[in-house]
Design a protein around this motif. Structure first.
Motif: not given
Lengths: 245, 484
Positions: B138-141, B153-158
């Motif tokens: 998600i840092r690519a966003l 923290r919510f487990g959202l990494t992709r």
């Protein structure tokens, strides 16, 4: 160098209209060819400019004048305001101006304008113009029928290929009919230093008077060229003369 | 640690690391001040060079460039080949880079930052963003660090994990609406659901022509031939659209990654190839071919409609006896050689002080009738106007007599005859009475005299102010002009 080589180099060519040698005043200044107007002494630039504007072609139709000035001249002697130009030319000529650092650039621009044929008269104020430059401009001017006038400083001497060279200095102005204490119409003493059309007249001096109302340049008869005695100003009582400024 | 290249990353140094920590890993590392200004300049220069790939180039942040290559890729044989060529050229010039190509700016950014490697461009065909971006982190966003931390923290990494989450539920997790909106906006932009404005760093040219040289040009003759070809092509485009352009930019790209550019301007829209070539004239000699030029680009901007009038048979037949087009052409040629704005024209201006009633502006094809000065100005005006009024020492009658003697340019001039005064007041409406505390001198009324000295020289002198006008000391005298 024979004629054929000269022709191949473009230095000599057939003229479309062979200029008639003007054998009367102002010897082609208002029609074609290259003419030089020099100051008689330092600070006579205004008189030289006045003579140029008075003798320059007065166009019957709307025309464009290119006025090229070398920056050193512009700094020293200022510029010709539009109002003066209009007064002298009757309001027909519009002016494009150009200020250049070097005389060579100014002379290049003059030639470019002459060859383009869109301007009716080119005036250049430069520090000096050597024989080669004047020769080029004379040929270009005669071929394209655009008169070129160079305004030169008083130090200019030496050979030139120009059709004429004039040296202009101021004279005490004509008597003012309405106010004897005020200057009247401008008068200049004009020496014809060089004249290819009438070599016999070289060295002759003309006393000229410029009438800015009728826009006419008149010869002043020799008898009245002496400075008119200015009427003695009546003493103004009450205020002492004081050094100011 | 501001940035890290491949070699640094390999040793475990990454941006954001403290310098001491980095030195612990790599003892001989050196610290240097960050020069953001130079970085920006270098990036701008690189962006200008990128024009060879696409006319639309934008600068993104501190280390990114965005190229809009729609319609450009076919010139290089497709996106993949274009990416390869771009990559090869950048590598040759010594730039570390990562390339991403996608149908959206957000998608390309994500690919470049998360998927591409040095020398391995990442490509995503248009429409495939949803599937292609799903595996990326998600840092690519292009979202803030805080948002990334929160999502992790919510487990959202992709990125793909965000697709199926209910937007409302996602928004509730953020502590502010703006933060949540920023995430959804970036996601939508990357997927092409919302549009993203594109701000090129230089306005795109209206028309351009390009000439790629398979064999690099190494001499001036080749450049000239290329320029002639390009000019003819560009002027063809212009005349097809009934337009003319006032500004032409010629760019030559060298194979070693350098470029040079020449700009010429015209006073009015032109499209005659002959005239444009003449303006370029000898300027092409300034281009240094170096090891060879492999691309020439000619752009036309400031276009305007142009009516190709028919030429009268002779000057006598024309209603307008001035050939304005030829006049502009002459002015252009002089400007091209002596510098932009060399040729000037004097226009009337509605000002009260007579001397300011005209202004000199660069000639730009103005209508010569517009230059007609107003008639019947009162008073006699000097033949020459000095650049600056020159202060002179004067002996004159007080309070309003003409000067009797004055020293101008180190010479004493004795006045024989004089005329005046002509009183010219300053423009009171532009100079309000001084406010408390300001000491700017107020302009004063001037009395102008026309005086003639013994030699017959005539001067235009004035006294700056009246006695006792309450606007300063004893008035000074100045010479402002010379009469014929």
């Amino acid at each position: 160098m024979d004629l054929a080589t000269l022709m191949s180099k473009g230095l000599v060519g057939p003229l479309t209209a062979p200029p008639a040698r003007e054998a009367s005043f102002p010897y082609g200044l208002d029609k074609h060819g290259l003419h030089e107007i020099a100051e008689a002494a330092y600070g006579d630039r205004a008189a030289a400019t006045g003579f140029l504007l008075a003798a320059a072609p007065r166009p019957p139709r709307r025309t464009i004048l290119l006025w090229v000035t070398q920056a050193s001249t512009a700094r020293d002697m200022g510029r010709v305001p539009e109002a003066a130009l209009r007064e002298a030319t009757g309001g027909k000529a519009r002016r494009l101006s150009l200020v250049t650092r070097h005389a060579t650039d100014a002379l290049w621009a003059v030639e470019e304008a002459v060859v383009s044929g869109v301007v009716s008269h080119v005036i250049a104020e430069v520090d000096s113009a050597d024989f080669t430059a004047t020769r080029r401009l004379t040929l270009a001017s005669e071929r394209h029928g655009v008169p070129v006038t160079l305004l030169l400083p008083h130090i200019c001497e030496g050979a030139t290929a120009a059709t004429t060279r004039w040296r202009v200095g101021p004279q005490p102005s004509a008597p003012n009919r309405y106010d004897p204490r005020a200057p009247g119409h401008a008068r200049w003493r004009v020496h014809l230093e060089r004249c290819r059309a009438a070599p016999a007249l070289v060295g002759q001096a003309f006393d000229l008077e410029w009438n800015d109302e009728t826009l006419s340049l008149n010869m002043v008869p020799g008898m009245v060229t002496g400075s008119p005695a200015p009427g003695e100003a009546p003493p103004h009582p009450g205020f002492p003369n004081r050094r100011t400024g | 640690m501001a940035a890290a290249n491949q070699a640094a990353l390999a040793t475990g140094i990454h941006p954001g690391l403290r310098f001491t920590d980095a030195r612990a890993t790599l003892p001989d590392i050196a610290a240097e001040e960050i020069d953001r200004e130079s970085d920006r300049k270098a990036l701008s220069a690189l962006a200008a060079w990128m024009v060879r790939f696409s006319p639309l180039v934008a600068i993104e942040g501190e280390d990114g460039l965005i190229l809009e290559i729609t319609g450009c890729d076919h010139l290089f044989g497709g996106e993949a080949k274009m990416a390869r060529e771009l990559s090869v050229r950048l590598a040759r010039a010594g730039y570390g880079h990562r390339l991403g190509i996608a149908g959206t700016v957000g998608g390309a950014w994500a690919l470049a930052h998360a998927a591409a490697e040095e020398g391995q461009p990442a490509l995503l065909s248009s429409g495939a963003e949803r599937a292609g971006l799903a595996p990326l982190p998600i840092r690519a966003l292009r979202i803030s660090e805080a948002a990334i931390t929160l999502l992790r923290r919510f487990g959202l990494t992709r990125i793909g994990q965000l697709y199926d989450i209910d937007r409302k539920a996602l928004k509730r997790r953020f502590n502010s609406r703006q933060a949540a909106d920023a995430v959804t906006l970036r996601l939508d932009q990357a997927l092409g659901l919302r549009s993203e404005p594109f701000a090129p760093f230089r306005p795109p040219p209206d028309h351009f022509a390009r000439l790629a040289c398979p064999e690099p040009l190494t001499d001036a003759a080749g450049i000239d031939a290329g320029l002639i070809k390009l000019t003819e092509e560009l002027c063809g485009y212009l005349s097809a659209d009934g337009l003319g352009a006032q500004s032409f930019l010629f760019q030559a790209f060298r194979s070693d990654g350098d470029m040079s550019a020449i700009r010429v301007n015209a006073a009015r829209p032109v499209r005659s190839a002959e005239h444009v070539l003449r303006l370029f004239g000898e300027k092409t000699a300034q281009i240094d071919p170096g090891f060879g030029i492999d691309l020439l680009l000619l752009e036309a901007s400031r276009t305007g409609p142009m009516t190709a009038g028919s030429r009268p048979l002779s000057g006598d037949l024309s209603g307008n006896d001035l050939d304005e087009e030829a006049l502009s052409a002459l002015a252009d040629r002089i400007n091209a050689r002596l510098g932009e704005g060399a040729v000037t024209i004097t226009l009337p201006e509605a000002r009260h002080p007579v001397l300011m009633a005209e202004s000199t502006v660069p000639f730009a094809g103005q209508d010569m009738d517009g230059a007609a000065p107003p008639e019947n100005l009162p008073g006699l005006r000097p033949t020459r106007l000095l650049t600056q009024p020159e202060r002179v020492e004067v002996i004159a009658e007080v309070p309003d007599g003409p000067p009797l003697r004055f020293v101008w340019r180190r010479k004493v001039r004795r006045v024989v005859r004089a005329d005046g005064p002509e009183r010219i007041a300053p423009e009171w409406w532009t100079h309000l009475p001084p406010q408390a505390g300001t000491t700017a001198p107020l302009p004063r009324t001037r009395d102008y005299y026309r005086v003639e000295d013994e030699d017959g020289r005539r001067y235009w002198v004035y006294r700056d102010g009246l006695y006792g006008d309450g606007r300063g000391e004893t008035p000074d005298w100045f010479v402002q002009g010379l009469f014929a």
